[in-house]
Design an enzyme around this catalytic site. Structure first.
Site, short mmCIF file in Angstrom:
data_model
loop_
_atom_site.label_atom_id
_atom_site.label_comp_id
_atom_site.label_asym_id
_atom_site.label_seq_id
_atom_site.Cartn_x
_atom_site.Cartn_y
_atom_site.Cartn_z
N HIS A 1 54.71 103.55 -42.34
CA HIS A 1 56.26 102.75 -41.39
C HIS A 1 56.84 104.22 -40.90
CE1 HIS A 1 57.28 105.81 -44.59
NE2 HIS A 1 58.52 106.24 -44.39
N ASP B 1 60.59 105.91 -39.52
CA ASP B 1 61.14 105.98 -39.96
C ASP B 1 62.86 104.81 -39.33
OD1 ASP B 1 61.69 107.36 -42.29
OD2 ASP B 1 61.58 109.19 -41.03
N HIS C 1 54.06 107.41 -40.94
CA HIS C 1 53.61 108.56 -41.84
C HIS C 1 54.21 107.38 -43.34
CE1 HIS C 1 58.15 109.04 -41.47
NE2 HIS C 1 57.74 109.07 -43.01
N ARG D 1 65.64 115.43 -45.84
CA ARG D 1 65.12 114.84 -44.30
C ARG D 1 66.86 114.56 -43.18
NH1 ARG D 1 63.10 108.66 -43.81
NH2 ARG D 1 65.89 108.43 -43.21
#
Length: 310
Positions: free
Chosen positions: A102, A104, A258, A274
């Site tokens: 995906h 983000d 990622h 994150r």
């Protein structure tokens, strides 16, 4: 590996692969970095798509946030996860495992431009992350497939078939997290190929949030999605990072996908924090921006005005 750049301040950019990945040495991350070092980091990010820093054990959530502000404007932690916190989103194995490819938060109109991930708690084995260059994927397409991809648009949503791949029998914590993740519905139509707003490169914009390719049957949509998605995840277009305590990874979210590798058992705990930075609305090769289908993400990253679907 090769040293890509060395500066008078002993900052070194060590290249890890031809298409993606570099390790930066000689930098202590935080909010007090000088402008030259920040410029070096930004340039390395644009060139290598994902960059890694070892030995950042001093960094706290506040320090991570202050450093993030040097690179851009942080978003809120997440568009739907209200319990996530104020500054960062916990990527925690107790909430499930992101073992799907995906980019983000592509289900909103203004896709974050950068993600900054800090290791907090790591399993005793496994738990690596792999990144793929969506620029290299586009560049590797034969010309007829480039033309086709540039003509397509895809709809992305936060209600995707993640649970089926992540866990056939999710525990209560995972179910609760997923319920909150889907508590507000977002859907956005993006170009399958967008023009990077800072580098001008062309990149594929796909990943697991894709619901369908517009104008095609379900079978045709799935076939084309797989054709282009498989190009993204070719091993030659990827780099893999084995996390250690104190590590920080930063990636260009407009140029990568990622995948968090789920190769540790349930007794092991993996937690990272994150922070994402507000990005521009994707624009296709034809100059058309992404279109909001459902949901208002203004509170997440204050997007520019966009046309709404009829």
């Amino acid at each position: 590996m090769s040293v890509d750049e060395a500066t008078d301040t002993a900052v070194r950019v060590v290249r890890l692969g031809n298409h993606i990945g570099a390790r930066i040495e000689g930098v202590r991350l935080g909010g007090s970095l000088d402008t030259d070092t920040v410029a070096t980091i930004r340039a390395a990010l644009h060139r290598h798509k994902v960059i890694f820093f070892r030995g950042q054990d001093h960094l706290t959530e506040d320090g991570q946030y202050e450093f993030a502000q040097l690179l851009g404007t942080p978003t809120t932690p997440h568009p739907t996860l209200a319990s996530a916190g104020v500054k960062s989103l916990a990527i925690d194995s107790q909430h499930g495992r992101s073992n799907v490819w995906h980019t983000d938060v592509t289900f909103v109109d203004r896709v974050p431009k950068t993600s900054i991930l800090r290791a907090v708690s790591l399993p005793s084995y496994g738990g690596s992350t792999t990144w793929a260059s969506t620029v290299a994927a586009y560049d590797s397409l034969p010309q007829p497939l480039r033309v086709l991809a540039e003509s397509l648009r895809a709809r992305h949503t936060n209600r995707y078939d993640y649970a089926a791949e992540a866990d056939d029998r999710p525990d209560a914590g995972t179910r609760s997290y997923r319920t909150e993740f889907e508590s507000r519905y977002f859907e956005t139509e993006h170009p399958v190929v967008h023009v990077h707003p800072e580098t001008g490169e062309r990149a594929l914009l796909l990943g697991c949030f894709v619901k369908e390719i517009v104008g095609l049957s379900t079978a045709e949509s799935r076939a084309l999605f797989r054709l282009f998605q498989d190009r993204v995840t070719r091993l030659e277009h990827t780099t893999r990072w084995d996390w250690a305590p104190g590590d920080v990874a930063i990636w260009d979210n407009h140029a990568t996908q990622h995948y968090a590798i789920d190769d540790y058992d349930g007794a092991e705990h993996r937690r990272l924090t994150r922070i994402t930075l507000a990005g521009a609305v994707p624009v296709g090769v034809d100059g058309r921006p992404s279109t909001v289908i459902s949901g208002d993400a203004a509170a997440y990253s204050r997007p520019q005005s966009l046309p709404r679907a009829a």
